[in-house]
Design an enzyme around this catalytic site. Structure first.
Site, PDB file in Angstrom:
ATOM      1  N   ARG A 175      39.580 -64.576  13.168  1.00 49.17           N
ATOM      2  CA  ARG A 175      38.717 -63.224  13.747  1.00 49.17           C
ATOM      3  C   ARG A 175      37.377 -63.238  12.729  1.00 49.17           C
ATOM      4  NH1 ARG A 175      41.742 -64.963  16.251  1.00 49.17           N
ATOM      5  NH2 ARG A 175      43.585 -64.097  17.429  1.00 49.17           N
ATOM      6  N   SER A 225      44.139 -55.939  19.716  1.00 53.07           N
ATOM      7  CA  SER A 225      44.734 -55.607  18.743  1.00 53.07           C
ATOM      8  C   SER A 225      43.943 -54.918  17.852  1.00 53.07           C
ATOM      9  CB  SER A 225      45.157 -57.022  17.998  1.00 53.07           C
ATOM     10  OG  SER A 225      46.123 -57.793  18.754  1.00 53.07           O
ATOM     11  N   GLU A 295      40.430 -54.868  13.364  1.00 51.19           N
ATOM     12  CA  GLU A 295      39.866 -55.923  13.786  1.00 51.19           C
ATOM     13  C   GLU A 295      38.526 -55.517  14.433  1.00 51.19           C
ATOM     14  OE1 GLU A 295      42.379 -58.893  15.660  1.00 51.19           O
ATOM     15  OE2 GLU A 295      41.216 -59.016  17.334  1.00 51.19           O
TER      16      GLU A 295
HETATM   17  C1  LIG Z   1      43.356 -55.951  26.623  1.00 47.31           C
HETATM   18  C2  LIG Z   1      42.725 -56.567  25.291  1.00 47.31           C
HETATM   19  C3  LIG Z   1      43.521 -57.759  24.954  1.00 47.31           C
HETATM   20  C4  LIG Z   1      42.585 -58.609  23.774  1.00 47.31           C
HETATM   21  N1  LIG Z   1      43.284 -59.704  23.569  1.00 47.31           N
HETATM   22  C5  LIG Z   1      42.621 -60.526  22.578  1.00 47.31           C
HETATM   23  C6  LIG Z   1      42.928 -61.810  22.105  1.00 47.31           C
HETATM   24  O1  LIG Z   1      44.210 -62.288  22.610  1.00 47.31           O
HETATM   25  N2  LIG Z   1      42.611 -62.480  21.187  1.00 47.31           N
HETATM   26  C7  LIG Z   1      41.562 -62.133  20.496  1.00 47.31           C
HETATM   27  O2  LIG Z   1      40.923 -62.713  19.777  1.00 47.31           O
HETATM   28  N3  LIG Z   1      40.791 -61.039  20.914  1.00 47.31           N
HETATM   29  C8  LIG Z   1      41.440 -60.210  21.912  1.00 47.31           C
HETATM   30  N4  LIG Z   1      40.827 -59.135  22.361  1.00 47.31           N
HETATM   31  C9  LIG Z   1      39.669 -58.484  21.705  1.00 47.31           C
HETATM   32  C10 LIG Z   1      38.385 -59.052  22.411  1.00 47.31           C
HETATM   33  O3  LIG Z   1      38.271 -59.191  23.832  1.00 47.31           O
HETATM   34  C11 LIG Z   1      37.734 -60.150  21.788  1.00 47.31           C
HETATM   35  O4  LIG Z   1      37.376 -59.820  20.305  1.00 47.31           O
HETATM   36  C12 LIG Z   1      36.329 -60.629  22.374  1.00 47.31           C
HETATM   37  O5  LIG Z   1      36.140 -61.975  22.004  1.00 47.31           O
HETATM   38  C13 LIG Z   1      35.146 -59.821  22.296  1.00 47.31           C
HETATM   39  O6  LIG Z   1      34.244 -60.336  23.155  1.00 47.31           O
HETATM   40  P1  LIG Z   1      33.185 -59.098  23.579  1.00 47.31           P
HETATM   41  O7  LIG Z   1      32.282 -59.811  24.576  1.00 47.31           O
HETATM   42  O8  LIG Z   1      34.029 -58.085  24.462  1.00 47.31           O
HETATM   43  O9  LIG Z   1      32.241 -58.774  22.204  1.00 47.31           O
HETATM   44  P2  LIG Z   1      31.999 -57.031  21.733  1.00 47.31           P
HETATM   45  O10 LIG Z   1      33.279 -56.510  21.563  1.00 47.31           O
HETATM   46  O11 LIG Z   1      31.044 -56.559  22.746  1.00 47.31           O
HETATM   47  O12 LIG Z   1      31.387 -57.280  20.397  1.00 47.31           O
HETATM   48  C14 LIG Z   1      32.337 -57.745  19.531  1.00 47.31           C
HETATM   49  C15 LIG Z   1      31.259 -58.348  18.251  1.00 47.31           C
HETATM   50  O13 LIG Z   1      30.449 -59.390  18.765  1.00 47.31           O
HETATM   51  C16 LIG Z   1      29.014 -59.312  18.747  1.00 47.31           C
HETATM   52  N5  LIG Z   1      28.505 -59.925  19.702  1.00 47.31           N
HETATM   53  C17 LIG Z   1      28.938 -60.193  21.055  1.00 47.31           C
HETATM   54  N6  LIG Z   1      28.301 -60.852  21.841  1.00 47.31           N
HETATM   55  C18 LIG Z   1      27.298 -61.457  20.772  1.00 47.31           C
HETATM   56  C19 LIG Z   1      26.023 -62.381  20.865  1.00 47.31           C
HETATM   57  N7  LIG Z   1      25.750 -63.131  22.240  1.00 47.31           N
HETATM   58  N8  LIG Z   1      25.304 -62.773  20.026  1.00 47.31           N
HETATM   59  C20 LIG Z   1      25.466 -62.003  18.677  1.00 47.31           C
HETATM   60  N9  LIG Z   1      26.564 -61.264  18.498  1.00 47.31           N
HETATM   61  C21 LIG Z   1      27.361 -60.699  19.681  1.00 47.31           C
HETATM   62  C22 LIG Z   1      29.100 -57.745  18.522  1.00 47.31           C
HETATM   63  O14 LIG Z   1      27.651 -57.137  18.046  1.00 47.31           O
HETATM   64  C23 LIG Z   1      29.985 -57.355  18.068  1.00 47.31           C
HETATM   65  O15 LIG Z   1      30.004 -57.290  16.541  1.00 47.31           O
HETATM   66  C24 LIG Z   1      41.395 -58.562  23.371  1.00 47.31           C
HETATM   67  C25 LIG Z   1      40.907 -57.073  23.888  1.00 47.31           C
HETATM   68  C26 LIG Z   1      41.491 -56.230  24.970  1.00 47.31           C
HETATM   69  C27 LIG Z   1      40.821 -55.044  25.227  1.00 47.31           C
END
Ligand SMILES: Cc1cc2nc3c(=O)[nH]c(=O)nc-3n(C[C@H](O)[C@H](O)[C@H](O)COP(=O)(O)OP(=O)(O)OC[C@H]3O[C@@H](n4cnc5c(N)ncnc54)[C@H](O)[C@@H]3O)c2cc1C
Length: 302
Positions: A175, A225, A295
């Site tokens: 992560r 998580s 996280e």
């Molecule tokens: C129901 C549920 C289940 C989940 N299951 C998992 C799982 O199994 N495994 C897991 O690892 N995670 C899981 N997650 C967490 C989440 O989905 C992941 O961490 C995902 O990768 C975040 O992506 P996002 O586009 O939503 O990023 P965001 O939440 O929008 O951003 C996360 C971080 O990334 C940065 N960011 C986003 N896009 C960019 C970009 N293009 N350039 C630079 N920085 C950027 C943001 O500034 C922030 O710091 C889960 C979440 C939920 C709600």
């Protein structure tokens, strides 16, 4: 927000892609977060100009993907939120290589991989983020992580300079990546998959989706998580063993179905969630001497 800045912004990006005083609860899977002064959803071409404009006017900006790992404060965000959406969501497949823009959802990219009979990203199909957010977080599940499939990433720095980074240069671990500390924005990622059987790939994705439905409280808003897995432990088990299953602060709750998830049970505020996270951390520390680390990323004013 400075009017001159807004006027200049309107020259760079269509009015339909600019949202003033935008409630961040509409852009986070927690369904929590006060207003961003401005939220924009740029295309890949518009992004560098917006970043340059923010720098010129000294307006802070923040990048978000699908907001599925974010806890945004109740007072919102001062400055500009740049949301990577489907306007930056092109996916191109060439042999066993897939190139996707940062705003493409993992679900769409995984579906494309299945359609092309490419195996290797089944683990990611049910993670509700964009590929950009998934690289930043080195998202993973069921034994796979982004690190296993990425070959390179196209990034842009705060001066609009673009460069291609190899997977080694991203410093990916559990992560974690080096991208936030270097303030790099991800524009595009390239992944290497392998030839497989489309039906088997789809079946694996369906099986993992089913596992999520059974084990995770998907019926409530959350950010997945809430805490990282401490070395040698599982956060959810520690929280459960500390007697915190169903523990509630305001509208926020430790999910009964999976104690590793904090859910927005009933109109939770960011403050409810923060307080609950602090109390859970303190109780687990006191019971087991293990320090839980969030996280979920905090953003904005609380
Ligand atoms: C129901 C549920 C289940 C989940 N299951 C998992 C799982 O199994 N495994 C897991 O690892 N995670 C899981 N997650 C967490 C989440 O989905 C992941 O961490 C995902 O990768 C975040 O992506 P996002 O586009 O939503 O990023 P965001 O939440 O929008 O951003 C996360 C971080 O990334 C940065 N960011 C986003 N896009 C960019 C970009 N293009 N350039 C630079 N920085 C950027 C943001 O500034 C922030 O710091 C889960 C979440 C939920 C709600």
């Amino acid at each position: 927000m400075n009017n001159e800045f807004l006027n200049e912004l309107r020259k760079k990006i269509g009015a339909e892609f600019i949202f003033e005083k935008e409630p961040m609860k509409q852009h986070t899977t927690f369904r929590v977060g006060g207003p961003a002064d401005v939220l924009v959803t740029p295309s890949a071409e518009e992004l560098p100009e917006i970043v340059t404009l923010c720098r010129t006017f000294e307006v802070p900006y923040y990048i978000v993907g699908n907001g599925s790992n974010l806890l945004v404060g109740d007072k919102g965000i001062r400055g500009v939120v740049i949301a990577m959406t489907n306007r930056m969501g092109d996916i191109v497949c060439d042999g066993e290589t897939i190139t996707a823009e940062a705003g493409a959802s993992l679900g769409r990219v995984a579906a494309k991989a299945a359609e092309e009979g490419l195996t290797g990203m089944e683990f990611a199909a049910g993670i509700p983020g964009t590929v950009g957010g998934a690289v930043v977080m080195n998202a993973g599940a069921y034994g796979g992580e982004m690190k296993d499939i990425i070959t390179s990433v196209l990034v842009m720095d705060e001066f609009g300079e673009k460069k291609e980074l190899s997977v080694e240069e991203l410093d990916l671990s559990y992560r974690h990546s080096c991208l936030p500390e270097k303030r790099y924005m991800i524009l595009q990622i390239t992944m290497q998959l392998q030839k497989g059987c489309a039906d088997e790939i789809r079946a694996k994705m369906a099986e993992l989706r089913e596992l999520r439905i059974t084990k995770q409280p998907l019926e409530y808003p959350s950010a997945g998580s809430t805490f990282k897995r401490p070395e040698g432990y599982f956060a959810g088990k520690l929280i459960m063993d500390a007697g915190l299953r169903g523990f509630q602060v305001g509208g926020a709750q430790v999910a009964e179905k999976h104690c590793g998830f904090v859910i927005n049970k009933d109109h939770a505020t960011a403050m409810d969630i923060c307080q609950l996270m602090q109390e859970v951390t303190a109780k687990v520390e006191a019971e087991f001497g293990v320090t839980l680390e969030p996280e979920v990323k905090m953003l904005g004013e609380f």
